[in-house]
Each structure stands twice: as structure tokens, then as C-alpha cells.
Design a protein around this motif. Structure first.
Motif, PDB file in Angstrom:
ATOM      1  N   PRO A  18       0.805  -1.222   0.000  1.00 62.52           N
ATOM      2  CA  PRO A  18       0.000   0.000   0.000  1.00 62.52           C
ATOM      3  C   PRO A  18       0.842   1.279   0.000  1.00 62.52           C
ATOM      4  O   PRO A  18       0.381   2.327  -0.484  1.00 62.52           O
ATOM      5  CB  PRO A  18      -0.823  -0.123   1.291  1.00 62.52           C
ATOM      6  N   ASP A  19       2.066   1.194   0.547  1.00 61.37           N
ATOM      7  CA  ASP A  19       2.933   2.372   0.592  1.00 61.37           C
ATOM      8  C   ASP A  19       4.000   2.353  -0.500  1.00 61.37           C
ATOM      9  O   ASP A  19       5.054   2.974  -0.375  1.00 61.37           O
ATOM     10  CB  ASP A  19       3.593   2.495   1.966  1.00 61.37           C
ATOM     11  N   MET A  20       3.704   1.676  -1.597  1.00 67.38           N
ATOM     12  CA  MET A  20       4.657   1.574  -2.700  1.00 67.38           C
ATOM     13  C   MET A  20       5.150   2.945  -3.181  1.00 67.38           C
ATOM     14  O   MET A  20       6.309   3.109  -3.579  1.00 67.38           O
ATOM     15  CB  MET A  20       3.974   0.822  -3.844  1.00 67.38           C
ATOM     16  N   ILE A  21       4.305   3.942  -3.093  1.00 64.11           N
ATOM     17  CA  ILE A  21       4.660   5.281  -3.563  1.00 64.11           C
ATOM     18  C   ILE A  21       5.774   5.898  -2.719  1.00 64.11           C
ATOM     19  O   ILE A  21       6.363   6.924  -3.100  1.00 64.11           O
ATOM     20  CB  ILE A  21       3.417   6.198  -3.578  1.00 64.11           C
ATOM     21  N   ALA A  22       6.108   5.278  -1.593  1.00 63.69           N
ATOM     22  CA  ALA A  22       7.198   5.791  -0.758  1.00 63.69           C
ATOM     23  C   ALA A  22       8.509   5.857  -1.540  1.00 63.69           C
ATOM     24  O   ALA A  22       9.352   6.726  -1.265  1.00 63.69           O
ATOM     25  CB  ALA A  22       7.372   4.917   0.483  1.00 63.69           C
ATOM     26  N   GLN A  23       8.683   4.965  -2.521  1.00 61.70           N
ATOM     27  CA  GLN A  23       9.925   5.013  -3.295  1.00 61.70           C
ATOM     28  C   GLN A  23       9.944   6.219  -4.236  1.00 61.70           C
ATOM     29  O   GLN A  23      10.995   6.825  -4.450  1.00 61.70           O
ATOM     30  CB  GLN A  23      10.145   3.697  -4.038  1.00 61.70           C
ATOM     31  N   HIS A  24       8.808   6.569  -4.791  1.00 58.01           N
ATOM     32  CA  HIS A  24       8.719   7.822  -5.567  1.00 58.01           C
ATOM     33  C   HIS A  24       9.064   9.004  -4.670  1.00 58.01           C
ATOM     34  O   HIS A  24       9.844   9.893  -5.061  1.00 58.01           O
ATOM     35  CB  HIS A  24       7.316   7.990  -6.137  1.00 58.01           C
TER      36      HIS A  24
END
Length: 330
Positions: free
Chosen positions: A272-278
């Protein structure tokens, strides 16, 4: 499109280890960017895949790090538009970045630092994500955190960016290891407070610190007893390698915590927090543009083809590479 692939797991000395191929341009999915690749870099994981992950005769494109220009986007993309310059690390479940065009989920791509060339930017993503997640997700460090961090392999790809991020994001003292004058000098240039030889590690670290609070380890085999001797009670280790049959019992008397870091966890498991890498890549781009962090590129080959990638793999496997090796242009 032109690409560099392998069809069978082989040592880099084998003439068939890598080959130039022509493949179809990939089609972006709903959250994907189609990127025209301008530069890529090589990591130890690239050489490990080539040597051990047999694709069964089908052309498998290697490569994770890339910097390039967005040329098309999926229907659900919100973070980028065609023409944007990006840098990112791809994932093992998709074809690699050693190709003229590549698709990547927007949630793991960041805006390329403005002050860096494509080559300089391509050196950073995979190691930057690994280093940043080590500090924030594993050790849970903040801008106010203090203590001492021991970084094994301070002149390596991850070590080179980790030293800089520790200095930019925390108050920690950095002790890095390096065994040659040129690698020791590189680690000091990047901000290490102390650099020690990894041979006779305990004695050499104790010469500059009574104990350490954190250890970052890309080379853990044979080091658990050293870690137990060096860490304070309640200290922490983050390892990024995968040695088998580790005896962790020496860590128990001091209640030492061990973290396992893989920068592929978020994209492979679509967390769910995949966007943390962006977000972290965008943050590091800001640090770079502000002059607080610099590229770790030390070697550049051109163009991107089987011959130059072979050279980059050979250098990476030699164990003598400093910083990152980058390839530019097809």
C-alpha cells in the motif's frame, strides 16, 4: 528497439553471456511510464541474475537503474507527463532497463535531479533506495538521531550514497570500512568521519570508537561475532546480502536487532505504501539540487551494448569498483 539480453546463466567470461538483441517496444500499463532510456548503471544484483537466474533460452534483459525521458503514460498515471525526465530502479518481475525503451510503475520513479546529467542520475536509484530505506524503515532514524553508524564497504555503490544520506539526514557519526588508499580517500570525500580497514575489523573500529550503535552490512558472512563485539547492547544491524546458515546466537546476549533490507519489497509485493519510493527519490533529488548530496558515478562507458555492459559486469565482479559504473546512449 535495441537491447542487451542473456539467454542462459553463464560466467561473464563466456562469449554468450550477453548479446545485442532487437525487441518490441513495451506497452505501458495503467500506472506505467514508457521511458526512453538515456543512461543505465550496473549493480551486483545485475551480475548475480546473469550468473544464476537462467531464462531458459528466452532473451532476458538485465538492468535495474535507469535515467531517461517519459514518452508515453498509462491511463491512470498522475505523477508524470510525457517529456518529464525521471530516474528509477526497475523490478525483477519485468524486463530490465538495458534497452532503448522501458516501462516502469510511476510509484517507483522519481523526478531526475535537475543539476545532474542522465549518466550521473542513473548511478543512483537502486543504491539510494536501499540506503534511504535502511535509515528510515530499518533503523527508523530522524534528523535528530545521534550515535555511531559503521558502514561496511564504504566505497561501494550503497556505501557511497549511504555515507552522504547519513550526513544529510541525521546527526550520526559515520565510520566506514575500506581496504585500499583510493577507496579510503573516496569514502572520506563523501563525508565519512573515520575510515578503517575491514581486515581485523574489531581492533580497527575499536581504535576510533568504543562501540557502535548501528551497522550496515553488504557482506555479512563471517561477521556476526564481529558485530556482537562492536555493537552496544540494544544495537542494530541491517544486512542487504543473503548468506545462508548464519549463526545469530552471538547477537542475543546484547539483545541486538537484525534487519533484512530489500529495495524490491515494495514494488514486487505492490504494498500500500509503494509510492514511498517515488517520494524518497524526489526527496533525494531535492538534496542533490541543493548541493547536499552528489552522484556516485565514477566510471562511464558508451554506448550501451553487449560489449560495454560486459566490461561493466567484469568491473563489478572484480570487487575493486569504487562508486558506480554507468553506461550512456544506444
Amino acid at each position: 528497439m535495441r537491447a542487451v539480453a542473456y539467454r542462459k546463466a553463464l560466467p561473464i567470461t563466456d562469449p554468450d553471456a550477453l548479446e545485442d538483441v532487437v525487441l518490441s517496444v513495451p506497452t505501458p500499463g495503467p500506472r506505467d511510464l514508457l521511458v526512453r532510456v538515456e543512461a543505465v548503471s550496473v549493480n551486483p544484483v545485475d551480475t548475480a541474475f546473469r550468473a544464476k537466474a537462467d531464462p531458459g533460452g528466452q532473451p532476458r534483459v538485465l538492468g535495474f537503474d535507469a535515467a531517461g525521458v517519459v514518452v508515453a503514460i498509462g491511463d491512470e498515471v498522475t505523477l508524470f507527463r510525457p517529456g518529464d525526465e525521471v530516474y528509477y530502479a526497475g523490478t525483477p518481475d519485468r524486463q530490465g532497463t538495458n534497452a532503448e525503451y522501458h516501462v516502469v510503475d510511476e510509484r517507483i520513479a522519481g523526478p531526475k535531479p535537475r543539476r545532474l546529467s542522465f549518466a550521473e542520475a542513473a548511478a543512483l536509484p537502486l543504491t539510494t533506495i536501499t540506503a534511504y530505506e535502511t535509515l528510515r524503515d530499518c533503523f527508523r532514524l530522524t534528523a535528530d538521531s545521534s550515535g555511531t553508524l559503521l558502514i561496511l564497504g564504504g566505497a561501494g555503490g550503497v556505501g557511497s550514497i549511504l555515507i552522504q544520506l547519513v550526513r544529510a539526514l541525521t546527526q550520526l557519526r559515520v565510520v566506514a570500512t575500506a581496504s585500499r588508499p583510493e577507496s579510503s580517500s573516496w569514502a572520506r570525500q563523501l563525508g565519512a568521519h573515520e575510515v578503517v580497514d575491514h581486515n581485523d575489523l574489531v581492533r580497527n573500529v575499536h581504535a576510533v570508537a568504543d562501540s557502535v550503535d548501528y551497522i550496515f552490512s553488504p557482506h555479512t558472512t563471517g561477521r556476526i561475532d564481529d558485530f556482537a563485539a562492536l555493537l552496544r547492547p540494544g544495537g542494530e544491524v541491517t544486512m542487504i546480502d543473503g548468506p545462508s546458515n548464519l549463526n545469530l546466537l552471538p547477537l542475543r546476549p546484547k539483545s541486538i536487532s537484525l534487519h533484512l533490507e530489500s529495495m524490491f519489497t515494495r514494488p514486487l509485493h505492490r504494498t500500500p505504501d509503494m509510492i514511498a519510493q517515488h517520494e524518497l527519490l524526489a526527496h533525494v533529488a531535492e538534496l542533490i539540487d541543493a548541493g547536499a548530496v552528489r552522484s556516485t558515478m565514477t566510471t562511464e562507458f558508451s554506448p550501451i551494448n553487449a560489449t560495454t555492459i560486459r566490461k561493466a559486469h567484469e568491473l563489478t565482479e572484480s570487487g575493486r569498483a569504487i562508486g558506480k559504473t554507468v553506461l550512456v546512449g544506444f
